[in-house]
Design a protein around this motif. Sequence first.
Motif: not given
Length: 298
Positions: A165, A185, A188, A191, A231, A235, A238-239, A242
């Motif tokens: 992150y 965070r 993430t 989501y 992560g 993750e 997901a990022l 996002v």
Amino acid sequence: MEDVETAEEGLGKQHRKEKKDLQAKIQSMKNAVPKNDKKRRKQLIEEIAKLEADLNQKHEEELKQVKSPCAVGDKKVEAVVNGVEGLDLETEELKEAKHGRGPSKAQKRREKKAAVDRERDARIAEAEVENLTGLRHLERLKLAQKLAERRLQIREISSDGHCMYRAVEDQLSQHAMGLTVKELRTQTAQYMKSHADDFLPFLTNANTGDQYTSDEFEKYCGDVAESAAWGGHLELRALTQVLQLPIEVIQADSPAIIIGEEFDKQPITLIYMRHAFGLGEHYNSVERQMEPATPEQS
């Protein structure tokens, strides 16, 4: 012992200065080589590795000399000192034997400290060998070569559980997009929770091998948001959603991967390292290589 410790402390300061000087020399060497000269850049990497190895070997030999009783000061003087110390210990042991006692508390403390020092020195020696010949060193060399071809260099990120992150945060700041680690965070986790079907099939209980239950998945997302949980690929997936942009991950031994290719934008770039630290995997950021100073600037 105090003289040896004082000598070690002085030698440590000298070694730190020499390492700092070497890093300045290495930076100067990098600046002197054109970015597009791939052959010379490759030679430069090998030269740097040799310089670092030679300096580490020199430091090891000097440290051994300081720690060796025969290598510090005048041998005759040390022989006398050691003889006196031996007489003192013998006298103490004879006294203890007369009274039927075992080793004194002071003697036990000395032995314990000596054992700790030996273990520490062994760990340091092992770490130095690993740094020079192990997977960590080779991985850094390969990454440096890959990045040099793209005029990039590693931007170090602290290893505290938030490295992925923090690397994303650093990349976003270079693109004038301000999101903190906490915000990354939280978003993430949100989501992932709202798209459980996309993530739940890839999460299994380490003890049973079964897919996560709803409660386990809820806890997993809670850790993503609130803890320093490490992560990984899920993750990152997901990022990308996002942030609505792709994320490129460069590795030493395999081609770079791009997550979120569906977004037609310039990706942010992370470095994935398998052998960065004793605990294993780590993420770093990247930055443009510093351009060599022109004659006018210097």
